[in-house]
Design an enzyme around this catalytic site. Sequence first.
Site, PDB file in Angstrom:
ATOM      1  N   ASP A   1     -27.809  48.895  76.207  1.00 31.20           N
ATOM      2  CA  ASP A   1     -29.310  47.357  76.443  1.00 31.20           C
ATOM      3  C   ASP A   1     -28.732  46.101  76.974  1.00 31.20           C
ATOM      4  O   ASP A   1     -29.498  45.819  77.101  1.00 31.20           O
ATOM      5  CB  ASP A   1     -30.680  48.633  75.984  1.00 31.20           C
ATOM      6  CG  ASP A   1     -30.315  48.358  74.912  1.00 31.20           C
ATOM      7  OD1 ASP A   1     -28.987  48.160  74.146  1.00 31.20           O
ATOM      8  OD2 ASP A   1     -31.549  48.800  74.246  1.00 31.20           O
ATOM      9  N   ARG A   2     -27.710  46.172  75.739  1.00 31.07           N
ATOM     10  CA  ARG A   2     -27.248  44.969  75.197  1.00 31.07           C
ATOM     11  C   ARG A   2     -26.265  44.688  76.901  1.00 31.07           C
ATOM     12  O   ARG A   2     -25.220  45.164  76.628  1.00 31.07           O
ATOM     13  CB  ARG A   2     -26.970  44.948  74.493  1.00 31.07           C
ATOM     14  CG  ARG A   2     -27.993  44.688  73.422  1.00 31.07           C
ATOM     15  CD  ARG A   2     -26.903  44.166  71.657  1.00 31.07           C
ATOM     16  NE  ARG A   2     -28.346  44.571  70.618  1.00 31.07           N
ATOM     17  CZ  ARG A   2     -28.048  44.190  69.800  1.00 31.07           C
ATOM     18  NH1 ARG A   2     -27.267  43.840  68.967  1.00 31.07           N
ATOM     19  NH2 ARG A   2     -29.009  44.600  68.631  1.00 31.07           N
TER      20      ARG A   2
ATOM     21  N   ASP B   1     -26.062  51.556  73.086  1.00 35.22           N
ATOM     22  CA  ASP B   1     -26.868  52.329  74.322  1.00 35.22           C
ATOM     23  C   ASP B   1     -27.273  52.017  75.625  1.00 35.22           C
ATOM     24  O   ASP B   1     -28.160  52.464  75.575  1.00 35.22           O
ATOM     25  CB  ASP B   1     -28.287  52.820  73.427  1.00 35.22           C
ATOM     26  CG  ASP B   1     -29.590  51.115  73.113  1.00 35.22           C
ATOM     27  OD1 ASP B   1     -28.339  50.144  72.690  1.00 35.22           O
ATOM     28  OD2 ASP B   1     -30.110  51.557  72.667  1.00 35.22           O
TER      29      ASP B   1
ATOM     30  N   LYS C   1     -34.796  46.510  77.630  1.00 30.94           N
ATOM     31  CA  LYS C   1     -33.292  45.431  78.189  1.00 30.94           C
ATOM     32  C   LYS C   1     -31.946  46.519  78.888  1.00 30.94           C
ATOM     33  O   LYS C   1     -32.038  47.771  78.546  1.00 30.94           O
ATOM     34  CB  LYS C   1     -32.708  44.128  77.327  1.00 30.94           C
ATOM     35  CG  LYS C   1     -32.354  45.700  75.525  1.00 30.94           C
ATOM     36  CD  LYS C   1     -32.091  44.272  74.499  1.00 30.94           C
ATOM     37  CE  LYS C   1     -31.570  44.671  73.731  1.00 30.94           C
ATOM     38  NZ  LYS C   1     -32.195  45.669  72.061  1.00 30.94           N
TER      39      LYS C   1
ATOM     40  N   ASP D   1     -23.589  47.621  74.843  1.00 25.97           N
ATOM     41  CA  ASP D   1     -23.955  48.035  73.368  1.00 25.97           C
ATOM     42  C   ASP D   1     -23.868  49.453  73.535  1.00 25.97           C
ATOM     43  O   ASP D   1     -23.204  49.819  74.507  1.00 25.97           O
ATOM     44  CB  ASP D   1     -24.668  47.476  72.912  1.00 25.97           C
ATOM     45  CG  ASP D   1     -26.185  47.916  73.458  1.00 25.97           C
ATOM     46  OD1 ASP D   1     -26.183  48.137  74.273  1.00 25.97           O
ATOM     47  OD2 ASP D   1     -27.268  47.625  72.192  1.00 25.97           O
TER      48      ASP D   1
ATOM     49  N   SER E   1     -27.926  52.254  68.386  1.00 27.68           N
ATOM     50  CA  SER E   1     -27.430  50.984  69.206  1.00 27.68           C
ATOM     51  C   SER E   1     -26.079  50.342  69.385  1.00 27.68           C
ATOM     52  O   SER E   1     -25.537  51.122  69.038  1.00 27.68           O
ATOM     53  CB  SER E   1     -28.629  49.705  68.713  1.00 27.68           C
ATOM     54  OG  SER E   1     -27.819  48.759  69.853  1.00 27.68           O
ATOM     55  N   HIS E   2     -25.631  48.906  68.668  1.00 25.72           N
ATOM     56  CA  HIS E   2     -24.859  48.567  68.080  1.00 25.72           C
ATOM     57  C   HIS E   2     -24.142  48.708  67.169  1.00 25.72           C
ATOM     58  O   HIS E   2     -22.937  49.153  66.263  1.00 25.72           O
ATOM     59  CB  HIS E   2     -24.957  47.421  68.236  1.00 25.72           C
ATOM     60  CG  HIS E   2     -25.968  46.594  67.333  1.00 25.72           C
ATOM     61  ND1 HIS E   2     -27.349  46.834  67.886  1.00 25.72           N
ATOM     62  CD2 HIS E   2     -25.671  45.757  66.171  1.00 25.72           C
ATOM     63  CE1 HIS E   2     -28.167  46.358  66.364  1.00 25.72           C
ATOM     64  NE2 HIS E   2     -26.657  45.439  66.239  1.00 25.72           N
TER      65      HIS E   2
HETATM   66  C1  G16 Z   1     -33.007  45.716  68.749  1.00 22.85           C
HETATM   67  C2  G16 Z   1     -34.320  44.769  69.323  1.00 22.85           C
HETATM   68  C3  G16 Z   1     -34.209  43.383  70.206  1.00 22.85           C
HETATM   69  C4  G16 Z   1     -34.053  42.615  68.926  1.00 22.85           C
HETATM   70  C5  G16 Z   1     -32.205  43.105  68.043  1.00 22.85           C
HETATM   71  C6  G16 Z   1     -32.185  42.471  66.640  1.00 22.85           C
HETATM   72  O1  G16 Z   1     -32.345  45.336  69.579  1.00 22.85           O
HETATM   73  O2  G16 Z   1     -34.526  45.982  70.811  1.00 22.85           O
HETATM   74  O3  G16 Z   1     -35.207  43.104  70.957  1.00 22.85           O
HETATM   75  O4  G16 Z   1     -33.344  41.300  69.075  1.00 22.85           O
HETATM   76  O5  G16 Z   1     -33.056  44.548  68.276  1.00 22.85           O
HETATM   77  O6  G16 Z   1     -32.721  42.425  66.212  1.00 22.85           O
HETATM   78  P1  G16 Z   1     -32.823  42.420  64.492  1.00 22.85           P
HETATM   79  O7  G16 Z   1     -32.435  40.569  64.988  1.00 22.85           O
HETATM   80  O8  G16 Z   1     -34.312  42.384  63.629  1.00 22.85           O
HETATM   81  O9  G16 Z   1     -31.387  42.911  64.412  1.00 22.85           O
HETATM   82  P2  G16 Z   1     -31.008  47.251  69.771  1.00 22.85           P
HETATM   83  O10 G16 Z   1     -30.044  47.028  70.876  1.00 22.85           O
HETATM   84  O11 G16 Z   1     -30.470  46.952  68.303  1.00 22.85           O
HETATM   85  O12 G16 Z   1     -31.697  48.854  70.128  1.00 22.85           O
END
Ligand code: G16
Length: 544
Positions: free
Chosen positions: A282-283, A280, A377, A278, A113-114
């Site tokens: 999705d954000r 991937d 998302k 971000d 992800s990010h």
């Molecule tokens: C993932 C999850 C999200 C979550 C985020 C932050 O997003 O899919 O549902 O809100 O992580 O999670 P945490 O607070 O546990 O770090 P992504 O975009 O990182 O895949």
Amino acid sequence: MPVRIVETSPFSDQRPGTSGLRKKVKVFQAPHYLENFVQSIFDSLEGFAGQTLILGGDGRYHNREALQIILRIAAANGFGRIITGRDGLLSTPAVSCLIRKHRAFGGIVLSASHNAAGPEEDFGIKYNIDNGGPAPEKLTNAIYQRSTQIDRYLTIDHADVDLDHTGICRVGNLEIEIVDPVADYADLMETLFDFDRIKDLFADGQFSMCFDAMSAVTGPYAREILEQRLGAPAGTVIRGEPLPDFGGGHPDPNLIHARELVAMMNGTAPPKFAAASDGDGDRNMVLGPNFYINPGDSLAVLAANAHLVPGYATGLSGVARSMPTSAAVDRVADHLAIPCYETPTGWKFFGNLLDAGRITLCGEESFGTGSNHAREKDGLWAVLFWLNLLAARMQSAEEIVRQHWGKFGRNFFTRHDYEGLDAANAEAMLSRLRNELAALPGQRMGSETVKTADDFSYTDPVEGSISTNQGIRIGFESGDRIVYRLSGTGTEGATLRVYMERYEPHAGAHDQSSQTALAKLIANANEIAGISAHTGRSRPDVIT
Ligand code: G16
């Protein structure tokens, strides 16, 4: 082609976090590490022989190598067909859409992800089920259990597949289809939004926008949709080439990591609208000139205005937000007389609600917003939703948000992150707090009195499964709220997230910054948990 059985032994650290398994690239490069986890996924599934798997990633360092390994293991395990994106690229929402479109058995997303990318940075892998969404907890638990006992994986000896061109090839009995990563996703977006109206917005010359793809996977998607299909001028998408190290940046669309975009929007002659996505895809973060839109407000505005968007014009069945997300959308749900669900952090918890038709829109404070069009998302989807609203209302993003606050009141919200903490210390701090929860109600903190204190537990309303320890909540008589939890997506030490929220009904008090409006609550949050004393930190690393 003969299947080769490779003997292996378990790794003890393959428990998936909030969103799959995320580790340093070097960990994934260790012999058998990725292979073990992929085989553990397949060993935890039933009935996939001859079936289709969607496979792709955000293009980060190690994406291509990992993809080739997974192709060989999938072939050896008996999958019939794999669909992947050219260059091994697929955004997370695109994987979700392809699983649904092709009625695939499931999908594998390669992304952290990010999190930063590169040889010294992070990599990740996540399994998605046939609804297109992240595997639910019972499956991720099964995968983890399997990973602790695994003693062999299956593979075949086959040269790397050429991923650079679309087309079909075979590896043993496995058919591999390499598709344009963007086309199906872009087609789906056209069915949801009023592209003609958005085209007019771009065509009238008064409107301009900047989309920062942060050198990650969304670039090709944003260029195709915004610049090709919607006619936005070339250059609307910046940093649109996906790079293996994301250009050395940190593709997290927030005020800290998207600082160039934020500076542009706060500078002279900014465009009328800006957005970032971000690693991937999705954000999303959306901005007006000198105006930041909190993700909780964004979700609330989308819900309140969904009737203006073709894909949602017939109404919303319900909405959902993760527990730490501001309750702005709850007020819209009240107004629309539709249900509003509160889930733990993690997109996987929305899946059952979406599948059961209980909700149409959902979102999280972590810059995630989505709908029943997918089970992930979706960053670009949220940007298109906003563009559709700007075009339909012919108002600026700021005007729309301010009118929203005027009608519903404003939920001031902030999240403070303390990164790279000693994991044992951070755990100890929260477990001490947990032990004190029962004594907190009734205690005074400055001018505030604690009303409730608990550790959030969620019972899935569709299947009845229970998830405990999902975040410590402190509620005050005034309605103010503090939430503490540890991130489940980091790869180094622990990240403490502290979420603070206060509802302000009076329009006269809406025009102040969140940090000012929440100053007392921020001080209380530090005092209740003893953050400075336990962490030695005087200020957070990231504020959203
Ligand atoms: C993932 C999850 C999200 C979550 C985020 C932050 O997003 O899919 O549902 O809100 O992580 O999670 P945490 O607070 O546990 O770090 P992504 O975009 O990182 O895949």
